[in-house]
Design a protein around this motif. Structure first.
Motif, PDB file in Angstrom:
ATOM      1  N   TYR A 108      41.779  33.709  40.876  1.00  0.00           N
ATOM      2  CA  TYR A 108      42.175  33.414  39.501  1.00  0.00           C
ATOM      3  C   TYR A 108      43.545  34.017  39.246  1.00  0.00           C
ATOM      4  CZ  TYR A 108      40.810  38.231  38.308  1.00  0.00           C
ATOM      5  OH  TYR A 108      40.712  39.594  38.239  1.00  0.00           O
ATOM      6  N   THR A 109      44.197  33.457  38.236  1.00  0.00           N
ATOM      7  CA  THR A 109      45.482  33.980  37.819  1.00  0.00           C
ATOM      8  C   THR A 109      45.520  34.032  36.304  1.00  0.00           C
ATOM      9  OG1 THR A 109      47.873  33.853  38.208  1.00  0.00           O
ATOM     10  CG2 THR A 109      46.738  31.764  37.779  1.00  0.00           C
ATOM     11  N   MET A 110      46.285  35.000  35.807  1.00  0.00           N
ATOM     12  CA  MET A 110      46.437  35.196  34.363  1.00  0.00           C
ATOM     13  C   MET A 110      47.909  35.474  34.079  1.00  0.00           C
ATOM     14  SD  MET A 110      43.239  37.853  33.833  1.00  0.00           S
ATOM     15  CE  MET A 110      43.634  38.217  32.143  1.00  0.00           C
ATOM     16  N   THR A 147      49.963  30.266  31.742  1.00  0.00           N
ATOM     17  CA  THR A 147      49.076  29.937  32.866  1.00  0.00           C
ATOM     18  C   THR A 147      48.985  28.425  33.031  1.00  0.00           C
ATOM     19  OG1 THR A 147      47.792  31.970  32.524  1.00  0.00           O
ATOM     20  CG2 THR A 147      46.743  30.227  33.809  1.00  0.00           C
ATOM     21  N   ARG A 188      37.561  37.236  30.702  1.00  0.00           N
ATOM     22  CA  ARG A 188      37.591  37.883  32.010  1.00  0.00           C
ATOM     23  C   ARG A 188      36.238  38.478  32.406  1.00  0.00           C
ATOM     24  NH1 ARG A 188      42.352  41.645  34.369  1.00  0.00           N
ATOM     25  NH2 ARG A 188      41.571  41.687  36.496  1.00  0.00           N
ATOM     26  N   GLU A 236      34.186  37.432  35.705  1.00  0.00           N
ATOM     27  CA  GLU A 236      33.855  38.394  36.752  1.00  0.00           C
ATOM     28  C   GLU A 236      32.348  38.452  36.993  1.00  0.00           C
ATOM     29  OE1 GLU A 236      35.935  41.983  35.668  1.00  0.00           O
ATOM     30  OE2 GLU A 236      37.814  41.212  36.482  1.00  0.00           O
ATOM     31  N   GLN A 259      42.249  38.355  42.279  1.00  0.00           N
ATOM     32  CA  GLN A 259      43.271  38.060  41.272  1.00  0.00           C
ATOM     33  C   GLN A 259      44.606  37.850  41.955  1.00  0.00           C
ATOM     34  OE1 GLN A 259      43.763  40.878  38.069  1.00  0.00           O
ATOM     35  NE2 GLN A 259      45.308  39.625  37.058  1.00  0.00           N
TER      36      GLN A 259
END
Length: 173
Positions: free
Chosen positions: A5-7, A14, A137, A141, A150
């Motif tokens: 995932y990316t934030m 994003t 988040r 998770e 991440q």
């Protein structure tokens, strides 16, 4: 199973990063399945309109509802989102190198949306890249059960991860 995932810190950042990544990957012959979000500013200065493009080549679906200028709260059109989910699920079974999900949002946090598609892709050993925000988040998770990594919201880092994650699929061909 490969899940990342990316934030990005800014509103809509994003979305832009993942849309750019999907376009770049398409030019390199990587078959992407999933969705990227396109936000469009409105002339009435209200909140932006939210659309998703189903990868690889559409359609584009409006996933926000116009609730009026005084409305507060979630503007997501759950029926439109579920339409996108169905289209992605159908395309996933046709073959892909990577699943991109624009956002693990409230819908997914509540057990709906792209959760099953993500799980199906992981069961198929298909790499999955998800956009995430801080609000969801903890739910992500919990869903990922420690399997997600991440990635920084940087094009080079995302491309490097995709290259590594899709390498086994490319070698098998």
């Amino acid at each position: 199973m490969t899940l990342a995932y990316t934030m990005a810190p800014g509103r809509g950042d994003t979305d832009m990063i993942l849309a750019s990544l999907a376009a770049n990957l398409a030019t390199r012959g990587i078959r992407c399945c999933g969705t990227v979000q396109i936000n469009s500013e409105r002339c009435d200065a209200g909140p932006c309109d939210m659309d998703v493009r189903v990868l690889p080549n559409g359609p584009v679906l409006r996933i926000s509802q116009d609730l009026g200028p005084s409305a507060r709260g979630c503007r997501l059109d759950p029926d439109a989102l579920e339409t996108a989910v169905g289209l992605v699920a159908d395309r996933l079974s046709s073959g892909a190198d990577l699943l991109i999900v624009n956002k693990f949002g409230k819908h997914e946090s509540d057990g709906r949306g792209f959760r099953e598609v993500i799980a199906e892709a992981m069961a198929m050993n298909l790499p999955v890249l998800v956009g995430l925000n801080a609000l969801n988040r903890d739910a992500f998770e919990s869903f990922a059960e420690g399997l997600a990594v991440q990635l920084p919201p940087e094009p080079a880092a995302l491309m490097a991860w995709v290259g590594e994650a899709t390498a086994p699929a490319k070698e098998a061909v």
